[in-house]
Motif scaffolding. Structure first.
Motif, PDB file in Angstrom:
ATOM      1  N   GLN A 118     -10.837   6.261  11.551  1.00 33.10           N
ATOM      2  CA  GLN A 118     -12.573   5.343  11.933  1.00 33.10           C
ATOM      3  C   GLN A 118     -12.825   5.592  10.078  1.00 33.10           C
ATOM      4  OE1 GLN A 118     -12.636   2.954  13.847  1.00 33.10           O
ATOM      5  NE2 GLN A 118     -10.634   3.580  14.626  1.00 33.10           N
ATOM      6  N   LEU A 119     -13.213   7.264  10.198  1.00 32.23           N
ATOM      7  CA  LEU A 119     -14.002   7.794   8.906  1.00 32.23           C
ATOM      8  C   LEU A 119     -12.863   7.225   7.934  1.00 32.23           C
ATOM      9  CD1 LEU A 119     -15.373  10.639  10.582  1.00 32.23           C
ATOM     10  CD2 LEU A 119     -16.359   9.264  10.128  1.00 32.23           C
ATOM     11  N   ARG A 120     -11.619   8.009   7.820  1.00 29.32           N
ATOM     12  CA  ARG A 120     -11.031   7.002   6.533  1.00 29.32           C
ATOM     13  C   ARG A 120      -9.667   7.238   7.074  1.00 29.32           C
ATOM     14  NH1 ARG A 120      -7.229  11.301   3.413  1.00 29.32           N
ATOM     15  NH2 ARG A 120      -7.527  10.327   1.428  1.00 29.32           N
ATOM     16  N   GLN A 121      -9.592   6.236   6.884  1.00 27.41           N
ATOM     17  CA  GLN A 121      -8.400   5.069   7.146  1.00 27.41           C
ATOM     18  C   GLN A 121      -7.096   5.202   6.150  1.00 27.41           C
ATOM     19  OE1 GLN A 121      -9.647   0.841   7.754  1.00 27.41           O
ATOM     20  NE2 GLN A 121     -10.401   1.105   9.879  1.00 27.41           N
ATOM     21  N   LYS A 122      -6.398   4.714   6.572  1.00 25.52           N
ATOM     22  CA  LYS A 122      -5.197   5.461   5.887  1.00 25.52           C
ATOM     23  C   LYS A 122      -4.754   4.169   4.879  1.00 25.52           C
ATOM     24  CE  LYS A 122       0.143   6.210   5.593  1.00 25.52           C
ATOM     25  NZ  LYS A 122       1.661   5.376   6.382  1.00 25.52           N
ATOM     26  N   LYS A 123      -5.155   3.084   4.257  1.00 24.51           N
ATOM     27  CA  LYS A 123      -4.409   1.710   3.358  1.00 24.51           C
ATOM     28  C   LYS A 123      -3.436   2.210   3.010  1.00 24.51           C
ATOM     29  CE  LYS A 123      -8.696   2.982   0.876  1.00 24.51           C
ATOM     30  NZ  LYS A 123      -9.712   3.942  -0.030  1.00 24.51           N
ATOM     31  N   HIS A 124      -3.101   1.240   2.568  1.00 28.70           N
ATOM     32  CA  HIS A 124      -1.533   0.317   1.960  1.00 28.70           C
ATOM     33  C   HIS A 124      -1.555   1.441   0.573  1.00 28.70           C
ATOM     34  CE1 HIS A 124      -0.688  -2.481   4.406  1.00 28.70           C
ATOM     35  NE2 HIS A 124      -1.643  -3.186   4.189  1.00 28.70           N
ATOM     36  N   LYS A 125       0.072   2.122   0.278  1.00 32.27           N
ATOM     37  CA  LYS A 125       0.255   3.090  -0.821  1.00 32.27           C
ATOM     38  C   LYS A 125      -0.591   2.335  -2.166  1.00 32.27           C
ATOM     39  CE  LYS A 125       3.677   5.320  -3.559  1.00 32.27           C
ATOM     40  NZ  LYS A 125       5.045   5.482  -3.655  1.00 32.27           N
ATOM     41  N   TRP A 126      -0.538   1.130  -2.441  1.00 36.11           N
ATOM     42  CA  TRP A 126      -0.825   0.768  -3.640  1.00 36.11           C
ATOM     43  C   TRP A 126      -3.070   0.422  -3.547  1.00 36.11           C
ATOM     44  CZ3 TRP A 126      -4.502  -3.563  -3.249  1.00 36.11           C
ATOM     45  CH2 TRP A 126      -4.867  -3.795  -2.905  1.00 36.11           C
ATOM     46  N   GLU A 127      -3.194   0.638  -2.803  1.00 38.38           N
ATOM     47  CA  GLU A 127      -5.136   0.492  -2.434  1.00 38.38           C
ATOM     48  C   GLU A 127      -5.206   2.685  -2.714  1.00 38.38           C
ATOM     49  OE1 GLU A 127      -6.196  -2.073   0.800  1.00 38.38           O
ATOM     50  OE2 GLU A 127      -4.853  -0.991   1.337  1.00 38.38           O
ATOM     51  N   ARG A 128      -4.553   3.114  -2.067  1.00 39.70           N
ATOM     52  CA  ARG A 128      -4.157   4.956  -2.608  1.00 39.70           C
ATOM     53  C   ARG A 128      -4.631   5.229  -4.027  1.00 39.70           C
ATOM     54  NH1 ARG A 128      -1.500   5.027   2.564  1.00 39.70           N
ATOM     55  NH2 ARG A 128       0.727   6.101   0.716  1.00 39.70           N
ATOM     56  N   GLU A 129      -3.380   4.637  -4.188  1.00 41.18           N
ATOM     57  CA  GLU A 129      -3.148   4.966  -6.117  1.00 41.18           C
ATOM     58  C   GLU A 129      -3.903   3.567  -6.924  1.00 41.18           C
ATOM     59  OE1 GLU A 129       1.319   4.353  -5.413  1.00 41.18           O
ATOM     60  OE2 GLU A 129       1.503   6.280  -4.749  1.00 41.18           O
ATOM     61  N   LEU A 130      -4.709   2.853  -6.556  1.00 41.56           N
ATOM     62  CA  LEU A 130      -5.570   1.812  -7.605  1.00 41.56           C
ATOM     63  C   LEU A 130      -6.492   2.695  -7.808  1.00 41.56           C
ATOM     64  CD1 LEU A 130      -5.494  -0.929  -7.925  1.00 41.56           C
ATOM     65  CD2 LEU A 130      -7.260  -1.422  -6.585  1.00 41.56           C
ATOM     66  N   ASP A 153      -6.369   5.880  -9.289  1.00 43.43           N
ATOM     67  CA  ASP A 153      -5.520   6.622 -10.463  1.00 43.43           C
ATOM     68  C   ASP A 153      -4.497   5.738 -11.271  1.00 43.43           C
ATOM     69  OD1 ASP A 153      -6.398   9.165  -8.769  1.00 43.43           O
ATOM     70  OD2 ASP A 153      -4.322   8.843  -8.600  1.00 43.43           O
ATOM     71  N   LYS A 154      -4.739   4.231 -11.134  1.00 41.52           N
ATOM     72  CA  LYS A 154      -3.665   3.812 -11.746  1.00 41.52           C
ATOM     73  C   LYS A 154      -4.883   3.050 -13.074  1.00 41.52           C
ATOM     74  CE  LYS A 154      -0.393   0.394 -11.052  1.00 41.52           C
ATOM     75  NZ  LYS A 154       0.363  -0.676 -10.004  1.00 41.52           N
ATOM     76  N   ILE A 155      -5.851   2.966 -12.495  1.00 42.48           N
ATOM     77  CA  ILE A 155      -6.851   2.256 -12.866  1.00 42.48           C
ATOM     78  C   ILE A 155      -6.956   3.107 -14.398  1.00 42.48           C
ATOM     79  CG2 ILE A 155      -9.468   1.680 -13.625  1.00 42.48           C
ATOM     80  CD1 ILE A 155      -8.668  -0.323 -11.263  1.00 42.48           C
ATOM     81  N   THR A 156      -7.561   4.232 -13.563  1.00 43.41           N
ATOM     82  CA  THR A 156      -8.094   5.257 -14.531  1.00 43.41           C
ATOM     83  C   THR A 156      -6.965   5.408 -16.208  1.00 43.41           C
ATOM     84  OG1 THR A 156      -7.595   7.582 -13.539  1.00 43.41           O
ATOM     85  CG2 THR A 156      -9.718   6.860 -12.971  1.00 43.41           C
ATOM     86  N   THR A 157      -5.780   5.431 -15.228  1.00 45.73           N
ATOM     87  CA  THR A 157      -4.776   5.519 -16.701  1.00 45.73           C
ATOM     88  C   THR A 157      -4.793   4.210 -17.310  1.00 45.73           C
ATOM     89  OG1 THR A 157      -2.751   4.699 -14.954  1.00 45.73           O
ATOM     90  CG2 THR A 157      -3.718   7.471 -15.075  1.00 45.73           C
ATOM     91  N   ARG A 158      -4.445   3.652 -16.785  1.00 47.86           N
ATOM     92  CA  ARG A 158      -5.010   2.055 -17.673  1.00 47.86           C
ATOM     93  C   ARG A 158      -6.003   2.785 -18.821  1.00 47.86           C
ATOM     94  NH1 ARG A 158      -4.139  -3.065 -14.233  1.00 47.86           N
ATOM     95  NH2 ARG A 158      -2.083  -1.658 -13.956  1.00 47.86           N
ATOM     96  N   LYS A 159      -6.770   2.825 -18.639  1.00 49.44           N
ATOM     97  CA  LYS A 159      -7.659   2.616 -19.065  1.00 49.44           C
ATOM     98  C   LYS A 159      -8.222   3.885 -20.689  1.00 49.44           C
ATOM     99  CE  LYS A 159     -12.014   0.755 -16.047  1.00 49.44           C
ATOM    100  NZ  LYS A 159     -13.109   0.940 -15.569  1.00 49.44           N
TER     101      LYS A 159
END
Length: 160
Positions: A108-120, A122-128
């Motif tokens: 409830q406090l911290r859900q696992k999410k999908h892999k793409w959601e967890r890595e999103l 980091d992906k956006i910061t590297t893209r910027k």
């Protein structure tokens, strides 16, 4: 003398499974047991853990399986002698130990999410960062691009 007799009587009143186990493997005050897998010849051999034969290098399974060791522990817990048993494998916890340290709201406090959601993020910061350094990357590949950048800067309009 009466305490010795009462201890013997208490030992006789234990269930047959526990009674037989303590005959084969004396309780902790009388014998010490290893907390990690050891050699087959070791004097502190733990019957709940696998042990290695030093002569041929093969592993022997535990004398008591996880299910049988759990049954023994539960019976011993019922009679209040669970602390006399050898250490359990894998840091196994039962009853109060298990529920005192449990993280009740884990999902409830911290859900696992999908892999793409967890890595999103980091992906956006590297893209910027890559977009900000794009001009330098293009200059490394095509040195003539530097002239185009200079012309572009000259054509920029400012408010003053």
């Amino acid at each position: 003398m009466s305490s010795l007799l009462s201890a013997k009587e208490a030992f006789q009143k234990l269930p047959q499974k526990l009674h037989n186990f303590f005959i084969k493997y004396p309780p902790r005050p009388f014998a010490q047991y290893a907390t990690e897998p050891s050699n087959v010849n070791d004097a502190q051999l733990n019957p709940f853990l696998p042990n290695k034969n030093p002569e041929n290098g093969r592993w022997h399974g535990p004398k008591y399986s996880l299910r049988r060791s759990a049954d023994l522990y539960k019976i011993a817990y019922k009679f209040g002698v669970h602390e006399l048993l050898p250490p359990m494998p894998q840091g196994k916890k039962f009853f109060e130990d298990k529920y005192e340290n449990k993280n009740w709201m884990r999902g409830q406090l911290r859900q696992k999410k999908h892999k793409w959601e967890r890595e999103l993020d980091d992906k956006i910061t590297t893209r910027k960062a890559a977009m900000n350094a794009m001009d330098e990357t293009i200059i490394k590949a095509r040195p003539s691009f530097k002239k185009q950048l200079e012309k572009k800067k000259q054509r920029e309009r400012s408010w003053y």
